[in-house]
Motif scaffolding. Structure first.
Motif, PDB file in Angstrom:
ATOM      1  N   PHE A  28      22.482   4.181  17.859  1.00 52.72           N
ATOM      2  CA  PHE A  28      21.943   4.065  16.508  1.00 52.72           C
ATOM      3  C   PHE A  28      20.577   4.728  16.401  1.00 52.72           C
ATOM      4  N   GLU A  32      19.614   8.098  14.121  1.00 51.83           N
ATOM      5  CA  GLU A  32      18.533   8.111  13.130  1.00 51.83           C
ATOM      6  C   GLU A  32      17.491   9.179  13.464  1.00 51.83           C
ATOM      7  N   THR A  36      16.618  12.318  11.073  1.00 49.06           N
ATOM      8  CA  THR A  36      15.261  12.434  10.537  1.00 49.06           C
ATOM      9  C   THR A  36      14.587  13.734  10.962  1.00 49.06           C
ATOM     10  N   HIS A  41      19.123  14.735   6.356  1.00 51.05           N
ATOM     11  CA  HIS A  41      19.204  13.664   5.355  1.00 51.05           C
ATOM     12  C   HIS A  41      20.187  14.047   4.264  1.00 51.05           C
ATOM     13  N   HIS A  45      23.460   9.296   4.200  1.00 52.06           N
ATOM     14  CA  HIS A  45      22.481   8.759   5.148  1.00 52.06           C
ATOM     15  C   HIS A  45      21.529   7.799   4.453  1.00 52.06           C
ATOM     16  N   ASP A  46      21.073   8.156   3.278  1.00 57.13           N
ATOM     17  CA  ASP A  46      20.153   7.288   2.545  1.00 57.13           C
ATOM     18  C   ASP A  46      20.813   5.970   2.138  1.00 57.13           C
ATOM     19  N   TYR A  49      21.547   3.978   5.832  1.00 55.24           N
ATOM     20  CA  TYR A  49      20.419   3.556   6.664  1.00 55.24           C
ATOM     21  C   TYR A  49      19.965   2.123   6.399  1.00 55.24           C
ATOM     22  N   THR A  53      22.743   1.188   9.393  1.00 55.03           N
ATOM     23  CA  THR A  53      22.109   1.672  10.616  1.00 55.03           C
ATOM     24  C   THR A  53      20.930   0.804  11.055  1.00 55.03           C
ATOM     25  N   LEU A  54      20.024   0.531  10.156  1.00 52.43           N
ATOM     26  CA  LEU A  54      18.840  -0.264  10.512  1.00 52.43           C
ATOM     27  C   LEU A  54      19.199  -1.684  10.951  1.00 52.43           C
ATOM     28  N   THR A  57      20.924  -1.541  14.397  1.00 48.13           N
ATOM     29  CA  THR A  57      19.954  -1.203  15.443  1.00 48.13           C
ATOM     30  C   THR A  57      19.153  -2.434  15.835  1.00 48.13           C
TER      31      THR A  57
END
Length: 114
Positions: A28, A32, A36, A41, A45-46, A49, A53-54, A57
């Protein structure tokens, strides 16, 4: 190389789970970082995330930390109470129950932490 007899020990199984949590966290983070730093992007992805993803992670990183503590606890028990520890590792069913208990505790605590 893992053999059948070496995977009978709960330490090896817990260590294998720790490796899986670490690899998930690294995947993860690499995803990212690449997105980045290479300017990849996109709208997808926006969207992914903050919702996917966040959190994953953070969950995998927290699970990795807690799994390290579980392995330390298991090693402490093996050193402090060697006979009791050896007796608890005799049957495959008891090892499976103990492994399930450890992993479920780690996952629940990791999800609560987020």
């Amino acid at each position: 190389m893992s053999t059948e007899s070496s995977m009978k020990h709960i330490f090896n199984l817990l260590f294998l789970v720790l490796i899986m949590f670490d690899n998930a966290c690294l995947c993860f983070m690499v995803f990212e970082t690449i997105a980045t730093n290479l300017g990849l992007h996109t709208e997808i992805h926006d969207i992914l995330y903050p919702k996917f993803t966040l959190p994953l992670t953070a969950i995998s990183l927290t699970a990795s930390i807690f799994m390290t503590a579980v392995i330390a606890h298991e090693r402490y028990g093996a050193i402090q109470y060697p006979i009791l520890h050896r007796q608890s590792q005799i049957s495959a069913k008891s090892r499976r129950i103990l492994l399930t208990k450890y992993i479920s505790i780690v996952l629940v605590l990791s999800l609560i932490h987020i």
